[in-house]
Scaffold this active site. Structure first.
Site, PDB file in Angstrom:
ATOM      1  N   CYS A   1     -17.005  -6.422 -14.872  1.00  0.00           N
ATOM      2  CA  CYS A   1     -18.003  -5.390 -14.568  1.00  0.00           C
ATOM      3  C   CYS A   1     -19.102  -5.311 -15.634  1.00  0.00           C
ATOM      4  O   CYS A   1     -20.257  -5.016 -15.320  1.00  0.00           O
ATOM      5  CB  CYS A   1     -17.325  -4.023 -14.438  1.00  0.00           C
TER       6      CYS A   1
ATOM      7  N   CYS B   1     -18.927   2.030  -2.373  1.00  0.00           N
ATOM      8  CA  CYS B   1     -18.642   1.559  -3.734  1.00  0.00           C
ATOM      9  C   CYS B   1     -18.321   0.067  -3.757  1.00  0.00           C
ATOM     10  O   CYS B   1     -18.403  -0.574  -4.817  1.00  0.00           O
ATOM     11  CB  CYS B   1     -17.489   2.354  -4.347  1.00  0.00           C
TER      12      CYS B   1
ATOM     13  N   ASP C   1       0.791  -1.217   0.000  1.00  0.00           N
ATOM     14  CA  ASP C   1       0.000   0.000   0.000  1.00  0.00           C
ATOM     15  C   ASP C   1       0.836   1.286   0.000  1.00  0.00           C
ATOM     16  O   ASP C   1       0.580   2.186  -0.777  1.00  0.00           O
ATOM     17  CB  ASP C   1      -0.962  -0.002   1.198  1.00  0.00           C
TER      18      ASP C   1
END
Length: 379
Positions: A188, A243, A134
């Protein structure tokens, strides 16, 4: 040693140390990402938390001269909180996002990567690696996508076939040319639920995020929160995951595979009022092991004040008055004054007026004026 054989041994070992997914990718330049990052920079969409230059973020060889491949890992985390305490009138609670539940994932994944590195070192003389989670230069998402961990969703998260997007990501650059895995096909399709449900329009299009408008980013800032976002943040103390929640790929996804990632309900849904008077030491002792503590207590306290205003929590008025009068930090003092006006009791308005007479900080005075402009409601 044949690298395919070594790769299989690494995969088997990774399972024994609790890595849920592992993938291998070439360490060549991330050319498509480079153009995307340049567009983000030119558009003013960066968060400011990014590490390194665009070149460093897209060219592994700049980070490790002998880079040949990258090993990507993923660890699944829970999406549902068991025995969640209720947030009720007079005893309101805030909320940390799912990515901050349990032990700080940076530490968890770094431990896994170091174990993997040690395992490979024992098998290959001259093995070298550079791990990151990260906060490194490389994009965890771009690496994971190339390594076949999952596809990059329109919500800007890696979506895995097994665990949805509820996964932590990490990687290590290596000097071994491991055989590469195949990327996962985009899943998606025509779905735009994450874009449609983004409350600030931060998802400007599928796979593209304006970090400056993202609630997850805004909860981590340390200054005054812009007025337009105060009504949207609700009771979020750190992060935001709508989201992910609305994503069909996450429907019924909830994995509890790692004890260290299990959430403590009292930590991830803490009472708001006690946060206002918490010392640095108390904050570190209570929340220090969570990923959401990395920016310190100031953003959490500011967000707690906004949450109390969101609830119009009358029981918090006395505490907010004390904060407005005595806290040395202008952002906290000013946000408290605004919140008092939002709650709107006579006691709150009177306290703002008195404090206004002796306040010297211009930004705090502006917040006091905002507070006084709210409509008075009876106690």
């Amino acid at each position: 040693m044949a690298y395919e054989t070594l790769k299989q041994e690494i995969i088997e070992y990774s399972k024994s140390i609790g890595v849920d997914k592992i993938g291998f990718a070439p360490a060549n330049e991330f050319a498509e990402l480079k153009s995307k990052l340049k567009l983000q920079e030119d558009s003013g969409f960066k968060s400011g938390f990014e590490k390194g230059s665009i070149a460093e973020r897209t060219e592994p060889a700049r980070l490790m001269s002998e880079a040949q491949s990258i090993i990507a890992i993923a660890i699944a985390y829970p999406s549902r909180l068991k025995n969640a305490p209720k947030s009720v009138k007079g005893d309101r609670r805030g909320l940390f996002c799912r990515a901050s539940w349990g032990k700080d994932y940076h530490h968890v994944l770094r431990e896994k990567l170091e174990l993997l590195g040690t395992f490979i070192k024992e098998k290959v003389e001259g093995f070298d690696y550079k791990p990151m989670v990260d906060t490194g230069e490389l994009s965890d998402r771009a690496v994971a996508e190339r390594a076949g961990i999952g596809f990059s969703g329109k919500n800007c998260a890696i979506i895995t076939p097994e665990f949805g997007s509820y996964v932590y990501l990490g990687e290590m650059i290596t000097n071994i040319p491991f055989p590469s895995d195949q990327p996962v096909d985009d899943g998606c399709g025509e779905c735009t639920k994450c874009i449609d449900n983004c409350p600030t329009g931060a998802l400007v299009e599928g796979g593209r995020l304006n970090a400056q408008k993202c609630i997850a980013f805004l909860t981590q800032t340390k200054g005054f929160l812009d007025d337009e976002y105060r009504g949207i943040i609700g009771n979020q103390l750190y992060g935001f995951d709508t989201c992910q929640v609305v994503c069909p790929k996450n429907k019924h996804v909830d994995f509890h595979l790692h004890a260290e990632l299990e959430p403590d309900p009292e930590l991830v849904k803490p009472k708001l009022i006690p946060l206002l008077s918490m010392s640095n030491r108390e904050f570190k002792e209570k929340f220090g092991d969570m990923a959401g503590s990395w920016r310190g207590k100031k953003p959490i306290q500011r967000n707690a004040i906004i949450a109390l205003a969101h609830y119009k929590e009358i029981s918090a008025v006395a505490d907010l008055i004390r904060v407005m009068q005595k806290d040395p930090r202008p952002v906290i003092r000013g946000t408290a004054a605004w919140a008092l006006g939002k709650i709107g009791t006579r006691e709150a308005f009177d306290a703002i007026k008195v404090a206004r007479e002796i306040e010297l900080d211009e930004e705090v005075i502006i917040e006091m004026e905002k507070g006084l402009n709210f409509q008075y409601v009876s106690n």
